[in-house]
Design an enzyme around this catalytic site. Structure first.
Site, short mmCIF file in Angstrom:
data_model
loop_
_atom_site.label_atom_id
_atom_site.label_comp_id
_atom_site.label_asym_id
_atom_site.label_seq_id
_atom_site.Cartn_x
_atom_site.Cartn_y
_atom_site.Cartn_z
N ASP A 171 42.18 33.13 38.85
CA ASP A 171 43.59 33.16 39.28
C ASP A 171 44.22 34.34 39.53
OD1 ASP A 171 43.91 33.19 36.68
OD2 ASP A 171 45.55 31.82 36.88
N GLU A 172 45.33 33.92 40.09
CA GLU A 172 46.45 35.98 40.46
C GLU A 172 45.42 37.24 40.74
OE1 GLU A 172 50.37 33.36 38.69
OE2 GLU A 172 48.71 34.89 37.13
N ALA A 173 44.12 37.07 41.04
CA ALA A 173 43.86 38.41 41.03
C ALA A 173 44.08 39.16 42.55
CB ALA A 173 42.05 37.96 41.59
N ASP A 174 45.29 39.38 42.53
CA ASP A 174 46.32 39.81 43.44
C ASP A 174 46.38 41.52 44.07
OD1 ASP A 174 47.54 37.35 43.39
OD2 ASP A 174 49.34 38.14 42.61
N HIS A 229 44.35 39.30 35.00
CA HIS A 229 44.42 39.27 34.06
C HIS A 229 42.87 39.82 32.92
CE1 HIS A 229 47.50 36.07 34.60
NE2 HIS A 229 46.35 35.60 35.94
#
Length: 648
Positions: free
Chosen positions: A335-338, A272
């Site tokens: 979060d959501e550190a893909d 993000h």
């Protein structure tokens, strides 16, 4: 039924016989039944208090009232709340005794650091607590006990009556928060401050500000100035974006502190981060800055976790943000550190978490920081946002000593649509109507996470589709008060039917405050243009609910006297004549006329106290607020009054 109609209809009977025989079950003034009815509203507040004892005698704030406070800040805050609507001077003294006394002594030990004891008698109101925060929470309860018109920014006629009794109250969880995402769409300082004013009413004590994301960076960092000037220059869908100067952020922190709310700032890392990557090319592994991003996708960005400059960046940002933050927490996202490989994610977090601790703050992160390879830092908090009732990352974090903030997306996310037809919001976590937001238990929601590991609850409001202050209000109210009750009230008080009745009673207050809320069909709200008598200003009458067929949460039963009244504040869109309907019941054959704003209107018998009829009178209203008083003109008092309605 009419209040104490005994003398005129059953002369010569004993009181006991009259109470049995009176039409509609009338109650005598001063009787235990009448006292309970008159004082029952003391517990009708949000969140539900721990303990409520109603008493017969209310208190009415008068023009000569004074405030005595052991804490100048809370005393001044109470005066600022009450002065605009009452028009009273309400001088504030340090210590001593006043009409409204706020004391840092005499509170029971059970109230702890955030609780209070509130006593209302005919002579005044006393709030006792062990801390200024406890006094402030007691003031929020007192605020709700006053008529809704107390929220007005201009003088209203009163009377300002508070039901008698005692409340002893303290929170279930120490952390009761909400989150505002100012990154997807930027929210000016004025909007954040008004949001703080509103959430304080329900004893919310943390506001989490999501200050960075792919779409915008919202806080000035002196050592990396392009983060705000360039990274903050846009938002979802384009537009100017914006950012807070350090002085503006301090202004928000100070405004929050005056309301005993702690700001929790978040800089999301390592994902993000497109706004940061676009601002500084060296934060990218390839050394090339990507363009600014105005979409709503997630999981595509990452700081270059193998570059040393990334950790210089993180240390600088954390250091400057910690200096601006009085509270104990600093949120680092996670979060959501893909786009970040798992091993690099763990290595990044293991270097960044000590930076937070080194600045005297506890780490807060989304629950992905519970990955087994991520080391535990002292005081670490994992914020759960999943949609399942079990999660190995959370249980792993808890096993290492972490506390948990409960924010399940399918229960607590304020940006989820209420129904499929809701014009704002998303639905990826499901639809969240008011009952869904209320019907879960933060202390037992996740298997393997005991209540003792739960720090509290938080209701996040992401802003991909939220652009204006009106949008914030519509999505937060009425669900945020539901989450606030889950965080504050004992689980033993949890009851949907009771909650939605208390929630409905908040509507007139929100109307006066100018909050444009969602009128959920699950709640029996006062109809638009309808003003429930039980929420109006009442003199020489009582709110009761012992006859079927009424609207809202009850009706007003006039005393058997001339001059008792119910006073409504009616809002008109335009100036001119308007048809005003008054719904009433009169179980006696006698007419009970009311003077309605200067016009005497007959209210003849309806045949039974459960038979409701309407009477209509045409009044000339002015655009804006109008005071409409319905006054009993005979010694028999008025009828049972249900509501006033402005005909469309």
């Amino acid at each position: 039924m009419g209040r104490s109609r005994i003398g005129s209809t059953l002369a010569g009977l004993t009181l006991a016989a009259a109470l049995i025989a009176a039409p509609g079950g009338a109650t005598a003034p001063g009787s235990p039944a009448a006292a309970a009815s008159a004082a029952g509203a003391i517990g009708d507040v949000l969140p539900a208090p721990v303990s409520v004892q109603a008493a017969a005698t209310p208190y009415t704030l008068g023009p000569d009232a004074t405030i005595a406070s052991d804490d100048a800040g809370v005393g001044g805050y109470l005066a600022q709340l009450l002065r605009p609507a009452t028009g009273y001077a309400l001088p504030v003294g340090q210590g001593g005794q006043g009409s409204l006394s706020l004391l840092l002594s005499g509170a029971p030990a059970t109230v702890g650091q955030q609780g209070y004891q509130l006593d209302v008698t005919a002579s005044g109101v006393v709030i006792r607590a062990q801390t200024a925060t406890g006094l402030f929470n007691g003031v929020q309860t007192l605020r709700q006990l006053f008529p809704p018109q107390v929220e007005s920014a201009s003088v209203r006629p009163g009377p300002w009556t508070v039901p008698g009794g005692r409340i002893v109250d303290y929170p279930r969880f120490g952390y009761r928060g909400t989150m505002l995402d100012v990154s997807r769409h930027f929210m000016p300082v004025s909007v954040v401050k008004r949001h703080l004013d509103r959430i304080a009413l329900y004893k919310i004590n943390y506001l989490h500000l999501h200050l960075s994301d792919d779409q915008g960076w919202r806080i000035a960092v002196d050592s990396w100035p392009r983060l705000a000037t360039y990274g903050g220059s846009t938002q979802v869908g384009g537009g100017p974006g914006g950012s807070y100067t350090k002085d503006q952020f301090r202004e928000i922190v100070a405004h929050a502190a005056q309301r005993h709310i702690t700001i929790v700032p978040e800089i999301d890392m390592p994902g993000h981060t497109n706004a940061a990557l676009a601002s500084y090319a060296e934060l990218n592994c390839n050394g090339v800055a990507p363009p600014l991003y105005t979409g709503t996708g997630v999981g595509f960005s990452s700081l270059c976790t193998t570059k040393e400059i990334t950790y210089t960046f993180a240390a600088d940002v954390i250091g400057e943000l910690a200096e601006l933050t009085a509270g104990p927490y600093l949120h680092i996202g996670g979060d959501e550190a893909d786009a970040t490989p798992d091993a690099q994610y763990a290595a990044f977090m293991n270097r960044v978490q000590p930076m937070v601790a080194g600045r005297g703050k506890a780490v807060v992160g989304w629950h992905q920081i519970g990955a087994s390879a991520v080391q535990h830092s002292p005081g670490r908090i994992a914020q759960y946002w999943g949609t399942t009732t079990s999660d190995s990352l959370v249980t792993t974090a808890v096993s290492k000593g972490a506390k948990v903030i409960m924010s399940p997306a399918n229960k607590a996310y304020l940006d989820m649509k209420y129904t499929a037809a809701t014009p704002l919001g998303q639905d990826w976590a499901g639809l969240i109507e008011v009952k869904t937001a209320y019907e879960w238990n933060p202390g037992s929601h996740l298997s393997g996470v005991p209540a003792s590991a739960v720090l509290g609850v938080e209701a996040p409001l992401w802003t991909e589709t939220i652009v204006t202050e009106d949008h914030i209000e519509f999505m937060a109210f009425p669900r945020l008060p539901a989450i606030a009750e889950l965080g504050w009230s004992p689980w033993s008080t949890h009851n949907w039917s009771a909650f939605r009745a208390r929630l409905a009673a908040q509507a007139p207050r929100w109307d006066v405050m100018g909050i444009g809320f969602y009128r959920s069909p699950q709640v029996s709200w006062p109809a638009p243009g309808r003003y429930e008598a039980e929420n109006a200003v009442i003199s020489r009458g009582a709110v009761e609910s012992n006859h079927a067929g009424y609207s809202g949460t009850g009706f007003v039963n006039y005393d058997n006297v001339t001059g008792g009244y119910v006073e409504f504040t009616v809002t008109a869109a335009t100036t001119g004549p308007a048809a005003i309907r008054l719904r009433y019941a009169n179980g006696t054959p006698a007419n009970r006329p009311l003077n309605v704003a200067g016009t005497v209107v007959d209210f003849p018998g309806t045949g039974a106290w459960t038979t409701w009829q309407t009477r209509t009178v045409t009044l000339n209203l002015t655009a804006g607020a109008n005071v409409v008083r319905a006054t009993a003109t005979t010694a028999a008092g008025g009828p049972n009054l249900d509501y006033l309605e402005v005909a469309p």
